[in-house]
Scaffold this motif. Sequence first.
Motif, PDB file in Angstrom:
ATOM      1  N   VAL A  24       0.519   1.511  -4.280  1.00  0.00           N
ATOM      2  CA  VAL A  24      -0.775   1.758  -4.554  1.00  0.00           C
ATOM      3  C   VAL A  24      -1.856   0.788  -3.887  1.00  0.00           C
ATOM      4  O   VAL A  24      -2.805   1.254  -3.445  1.00  0.00           O
ATOM      5  N   TYR A  25      -1.505  -0.235  -4.060  1.00  0.00           N
ATOM      6  CA  TYR A  25      -2.606  -1.399  -3.922  1.00  0.00           C
ATOM      7  C   TYR A  25      -2.338  -2.331  -2.588  1.00  0.00           C
ATOM      8  O   TYR A  25      -1.353  -2.853  -2.656  1.00  0.00           O
ATOM      9  N   GLY A  40       0.805  -1.211   0.148  1.00  0.00           N
ATOM     10  CA  GLY A  40       0.022   0.030   0.003  1.00  0.00           C
ATOM     11  C   GLY A  40       0.870   1.273   0.155  1.00  0.00           C
ATOM     12  O   GLY A  40       0.544   2.271  -0.773  1.00  0.00           O
ATOM     13  N   ASP A  89      -7.950  -3.342  -2.493  1.00  0.00           N
ATOM     14  CA  ASP A  89      -8.265  -2.068  -2.682  1.00  0.00           C
ATOM     15  C   ASP A  89      -7.057  -1.222  -2.830  1.00  0.00           C
ATOM     16  O   ASP A  89      -5.922  -1.198  -2.521  1.00  0.00           O
ATOM     17  N   LYS A  90      -7.415   0.067  -3.501  1.00  0.00           N
ATOM     18  CA  LYS A  90      -6.477   1.068  -3.857  1.00  0.00           C
ATOM     19  C   LYS A  90      -6.039   1.788  -2.505  1.00  0.00           C
ATOM     20  O   LYS A  90      -7.234   1.968  -1.827  1.00  0.00           O
ATOM     21  N   PHE A 138      -4.216  -8.176  -6.085  1.00  0.00           N
ATOM     22  CA  PHE A 138      -4.132  -6.604  -5.445  1.00  0.00           C
ATOM     23  C   PHE A 138      -5.636  -6.594  -5.072  1.00  0.00           C
ATOM     24  O   PHE A 138      -6.623  -7.110  -5.709  1.00  0.00           O
ATOM     25  N   ALA A 141       3.589   6.508  -2.672  1.00  0.00           N
ATOM     26  CA  ALA A 141       3.210   5.305  -3.752  1.00  0.00           C
ATOM     27  C   ALA A 141       3.572   5.789  -5.171  1.00  0.00           C
ATOM     28  O   ALA A 141       3.571   7.081  -5.549  1.00  0.00           O
ATOM     29  N   ASP A 196      -4.556   5.079  -0.484  1.00  0.00           N
ATOM     30  CA  ASP A 196      -3.935   6.597  -1.228  1.00  0.00           C
ATOM     31  C   ASP A 196      -2.766   6.910  -0.331  1.00  0.00           C
ATOM     32  O   ASP A 196      -2.968   6.940   1.098  1.00  0.00           O
ATOM     33  N   LYS A 218       3.440   6.265  -9.194  1.00  0.00           N
ATOM     34  CA  LYS A 218       2.445   6.752 -10.071  1.00  0.00           C
ATOM     35  C   LYS A 218       2.671   5.594 -11.502  1.00  0.00           C
ATOM     36  O   LYS A 218       1.966   5.861 -12.477  1.00  0.00           O
ATOM     37  N   LEU A 260      -0.187  -2.452 -11.920  1.00  0.00           N
ATOM     38  CA  LEU A 260      -1.085  -3.471 -12.156  1.00  0.00           C
ATOM     39  C   LEU A 260      -0.705  -4.170 -13.868  1.00  0.00           C
ATOM     40  O   LEU A 260      -0.771  -5.196 -14.021  1.00  0.00           O
TER      41      LEU A 260
END
Length: 521
Positions: A204-205, A200, A241-242, A239, A248, A244, A250, A254
């Motif tokens: 991101v995930y 996370g 949930d995303k 993966f 992380a 925040d 950019k 995925l």
Amino acid sequence: QSLALKAMKVSLKPSARPQLEIGEAALNDFYSRLVVTEQGRFNLQEVAAGDSAAGSAASSAATQAAAAPVDALEPGRPPTGAARAPASSASAVARRAETDAPLPLDVRIGATTLTSGRIDFSDHFVRPNYSAALTELNGRLGGFSSSSREMATLELHGRAEGTALLDISGQINPIARPLALDIRAKATDLELAPLSPYAGKYAVYAIERGKLSMDVTYRIDADGTLKASNQVVLNQLTFGDKIDSPSATKLPVLLAVALLKDRNGVIDINLPISGSLNDPQFSIGGIVVRIIVNLLTKALTAPFALLAGGGQDDLSLVEFKPGTAIIAPASVAAIDKVAKALTERPALKMTVTGAADASLERDAYRQAGVEARLRGERQRERLTAGAAPEPAASASAVAGARAVPPTADAPVTLSPDEHARLIKALYKRTDLPDKPRNALGFAKDIPAAEMEALLKVNLPVSAEAMRELALQRGIAVRDALIARGLKSERLFLAAPKLRVAGKDEGGAAWTPRVQLSLSAK
């Protein structure tokens, strides 16, 4: 619970270094707690006494360096100078403490037996915190000495997080200066879900499920040269949930995972590392981060190179014969490779975009259009004579006046005599505004080459016609991939594109094509 030191000898003499010899050491039911603090410091840094100024400098540098990998994960750029400098300072201070300050005594230990050990690891630097336990640690370390780089044999076995099997073997001298090391470590079937805090924060995930296996080898030579390989196998990485997270990346995580996964949901990659521990800029963590960033960047900028396993072929382009929707022979092999790669990676979807250029393909389009009408004329003759139509001819070839460039099933070879005869018949039946005529207004009998030239020049090359050509190219590639076993729901046909004359193609000459692009589900 118990520490046994057998056959221990201590020698103290004026003006001589103290000597400590232990024949055998045994550590039973031992426990250790390793912690990375909220400031990014490792608790073992506080164990050994040292110069307060150096310790303070190392502490400050290490605290700043803890955030360096975050900058390294910013898309499209390497770590900033501000991020690199603290990491370098920390590593330089640590190396000076290790190499310039030898042990205050000579030590020789015959062998060490480790039984029923447990190591608890906690990382408070990531949010939420991460904890892991190494348990059932049993093994043996052979003899070693501080006065020699001769290494001891190491055998250590245990479990990680109660599920993963842990095996470490090789040779090491932990008190040699510089460190002497040649070991191999294997961890099998480590559950990935508990690693969600790291995923996370940096990727991101969150991680829903998956298993990790690693097979690593590390060797450090006397000159400080490090050579290492890290074979990493991720099985069924999924993966959730995303998250925040300002730290992380950019970059397309995925898509990179989908490119790396095979049809069985397994990612198998090797991350080699090499360098010199004497280089103040050298950092194992920095190299690993750079490798991962490069992998993610490649997924963004050159996904088909990653799809091809690092090959030189550009599988993102399928070339066509100019003016037609016939795939160029050289691109047939590329379609085979794309189909095979997508079959092995079921999480990927593909968009197919046909393209055409009216200015560059005008003559070829007209030539293909006339040839298509000639084949249509030949079919008309056969049908008039009561003969069966030729199976190779496409519907577009018999469309008559509407000249649609032929597709792969259309070409029919015409002999020179047949070509001339059909040209004359087609010319006679085609209403052309600029036909040469005699005094009575009838069309003149001119050479076949001139007839063909007039037929070509009067074939319109409109934007709509070229858009139709681009569309037919996209359909041809889509159908070719479906014929090779790909399901149509994984293939998407994009709106056709017309190339603007003179547009820069990055230095490469433009060719009639279909552009392929990838996306994750």
